[in-house]
Structures are given as C-alpha cells and as structure tokens.
Design a protein around this motif. Structure first.
Motif, PDB file in Angstrom:
ATOM      1  N   ARG A 139       0.835  -1.206   0.000  1.00 40.21           N
ATOM      2  CA  ARG A 139       0.000   0.000   0.000  1.00 40.21           C
ATOM      3  C   ARG A 139       0.866   1.251   0.000  1.00 40.21           C
ATOM      4  NH1 ARG A 139      -3.481   2.706  -2.247  1.00 40.21           N
ATOM      5  NH2 ARG A 139      -4.475   4.322  -0.986  1.00 40.21           N
TER       6      ARG A 139
ATOM      7  N   GLU B 109      -3.402  -0.309  -4.972  1.00 38.66           N
ATOM      8  CA  GLU B 109      -4.755  -0.412  -4.442  1.00 38.66           C
ATOM      9  C   GLU B 109      -5.032  -1.863  -4.050  1.00 38.66           C
ATOM     10  OE1 GLU B 109      -7.522   1.009  -7.299  1.00 38.66           O
ATOM     11  OE2 GLU B 109      -6.903   3.109  -7.114  1.00 38.66           O
TER      12      GLU B 109
ATOM     13  N   HIS C  97      -7.633  -4.995  -3.407  1.00 37.93           N
ATOM     14  CA  HIS C  97      -8.936  -5.547  -3.766  1.00 37.93           C
ATOM     15  C   HIS C  97      -9.019  -6.970  -3.222  1.00 37.93           C
ATOM     16  CE1 HIS C  97      -9.962  -2.224  -6.499  1.00 37.93           C
ATOM     17  NE2 HIS C  97      -8.664  -2.198  -6.733  1.00 37.93           N
TER      18      HIS C  97
ATOM     19  N   ARG D 295      -1.910  -1.235  -9.603  1.00 40.25           N
ATOM     20  CA  ARG D 295      -1.446   0.150  -9.699  1.00 40.25           C
ATOM     21  C   ARG D 295      -1.585   0.596 -11.141  1.00 40.25           C
ATOM     22  NH1 ARG D 295       4.477   1.718  -7.408  1.00 40.25           N
ATOM     23  NH2 ARG D 295       5.169   0.717  -9.323  1.00 40.25           N
TER      24      ARG D 295
ATOM     25  N   LYS E  35      -7.554  -0.922 -13.174  1.00 45.89           N
ATOM     26  CA  LYS E  35      -8.618  -1.522 -12.384  1.00 45.89           C
ATOM     27  C   LYS E  35      -8.427  -3.038 -12.357  1.00 45.89           C
ATOM     28  CE  LYS E  35     -12.025   2.047 -13.596  1.00 45.89           C
ATOM     29  NZ  LYS E  35     -13.349   2.307 -14.231  1.00 45.89           N
TER      30      LYS E  35
END
Length: 299
Positions: free
Chosen positions: A141, A146, A148, A284, A287
């Motif tokens: 992080r 990101e 998920h 990164r 999506k």
C-alpha cells in the motif's frame, strides 16, 4: 543471522539459487498459512515435491525471459529472502516475495521490494497477488498499490447441474496470438512467453465465437488457474467447461476472484461451491481485470 538490512547483500538471483529459494518460499508461506488458515480447514501442509519442481520450473522460466527483475538477499552464504518480478509489455508483475521466517521487520523485505519495483520503472500498470500478511500488505500500500479483496470457491462440484457447453475446443501454443489479444483486452498486457510455460503445465481450452472469445488454463482437478474472456457470458461458459472436467468426488479450490468478477461467484454457487476470503489483488495504474481470473504468480 542478520540483525538488520545493513547486514545483508541484495544481488541478482542466479539459476542455481532457484532450488534454495523454492524451499525458502515453501517454508515462508507454510508459516504464514499456519497463522492465517481458517479454523475447521485441514492443517496447511508444506509444499509437496511435485509442486516444488513446478515452482522451480516457473521461476527459471522468469529468469530466462526477464532476469533483471529477480533478486535475493544473502547473509554470508545463506539466502535469507528473495523477490521475483518481471515485465510484460507495459505491465510490471511481482511473482513471489519472501523473507525467511523470524527475520521479518529488519528492513530486508523493503530492500528486496525496492529492487523489484525499480525493474518496473516505466511500466504503466502493475499487479501482484498478496497474502493476508499485514506487514506485506502495508508495504504494498505504501508503494502505491490499491487493495482488492480476493475470494475463493471451495468444494465438490454438483455434477447434476453441469450445463452443456458448445463451441469450446482444446487449445495449443498455436493459439498464442489469440490468447495475447484477449490478454490485452482484459488486463492491458499480453502474457507473451508465459503462454509457452502454461500450455506445458495445464490443459488449455479456447472458444472463438462471433459473440465473444476467451481461454482458460485448467488444472487436473478442474479448477481454472487462469481465465480471460471478452465478456462475462463467454467467461462463464469457460468456467463451466473447466468444472465439468473435475473428477467425481474431487475437492476444488478456485481462487483469485475479485469483486469485479461476480460472474465467477455465480457459477461457483450454481455448482454448489462455497465462498471464502483469501488474500488480495494489488493493482497500480489499472482496475482489477474483468472478465478475468488471474494466475497466482504470472497474473
């Protein structure tokens, strides 16, 4: 044993290091599994020799195709950590990353990850599959990824609900151009030479229709280990084709399902599999890919 990162040397991974880092990987993930596995599940087992040999083959494949992304941390003659990463087109991928149990928190992992990330300078996108290790998650992080959550389907397929799937055929390395094209549409970069490794290790099924195209690599238990398609209906058909190949009575684990891929959860629930959480997809500059189930190491 090193007291801090200043006591270790970060150097490129060599071909003859691979069996050593395989054992380090097996021991590191086994220790983590013992800390995090769900109550009521069978106790985690140390990686079996046949899986260990496949790990060695896969890592040597990375050394042959992109050696500059692979690093080890050494203290004297001992390997105490490693990171394997690689690039495909404009995608950077972290394949595996371990510090010897008992040596975490001394800065060794930070140096290894920094070396691997530097290899991805200039890439537009990045992906990695992370465990539930809180220290590693913090590091990813901070590096700008990101998080998920990933889900896992588990259980025995109810064969009475298997549908008839048409126009799905056996694939081969001769389909590589088609596979790479689907990769670019789903995850933004082709797997390229990774398809040669995957077709040697798994069954490949392919579909080409006017309504959509896709492919899946399937393990001997009928679990898709990598699946990509141009739409969800095609992806669902490929997943059903994989499940239909599961031996009667086999217990499946189908992992790496993100919230962007609810179609896979719907297929799994229809097949009477149960849903569990396991790990995270870290991305990164992109999506989470969809319709797509990523490979744990080649993504």
């Amino acid at each position: 044993m090193p007291a801090s990162s200043q006591d270790v040397l970060i150097r490129p991974l060599r071909y003859d290091d691979v069996p050593v880092v395989e054992r380090l990987s097996a021991e590191g993930f086994h220790a983590l599994d013992l800390e995090t596995y769900p109550r009521g599940w069978p106790d985690p087992q140390l990686r079996a020799p046949d899986r260990g040999s496949r790990w060695v083959q896969r890592t040597r494949h990375l050394l042959e195709t992109d050696p500059a992304g692979c690093w080890v941390a050494t203290h004297g003659d001992d390997v105490v950590g490693f990171a394997t990463s690689f690039t495909r087109e404009l995608m950077w991928i972290l394949s595996s990353y371990v510090v010897r149990p008992g040596l975490q928190g001394r800065g060794i992992g930070a140096q290894l990850l920094a070396a691997a990330l530097q290899h991805g300078d200039g890439c537009l996108r990045g992906m990695l599959a992370a465990s539930d290790d809180p220290k590693a998650l913090r590091r990813y992080r901070v590096a700008g990824f990101e998080m998920h959550s990933q889900m896992l389907l588990h259980g025995e397929v109810d064969r009475s609900v298997l549908p008839v799937i048409e126009r799905v055929r056996e694939g081969s390395i001769g389909d590589r151009d088609l596979l790479d094209s689907i990769d670019r549409q789903t995850r933004g970069a082709a797997h390229g030479p990774d398809h040669e490794y995957l077709t040697d290790d798994f069954r490949l099924v392919v579909t080409e229709r006017t309504t959509g195209s896709g492919y899946a690599y399937v393990d001997p238990n009928g679990a898709p280990v990598l699946l990509a398609a141009t739409n969800r209906r095609t992806a669902s058909d490929l997943m059903w084709e994989a499940l239909a190949s599961s031996p009667p009575g086999a217990k499946l684990e189908i992992g790496h399902i993100t919230s962007a891929n609810h179609w896979a959860l719907d297929v799994g629930l229809a097949a009477r599999l149960s849903i569990h959480h396991r790990g995270y997809l870290m991305v990164r500059g992109m999506k989470p890919p969809s319709p797509y189930l990523h490979h744990g190491s080649l993504l």
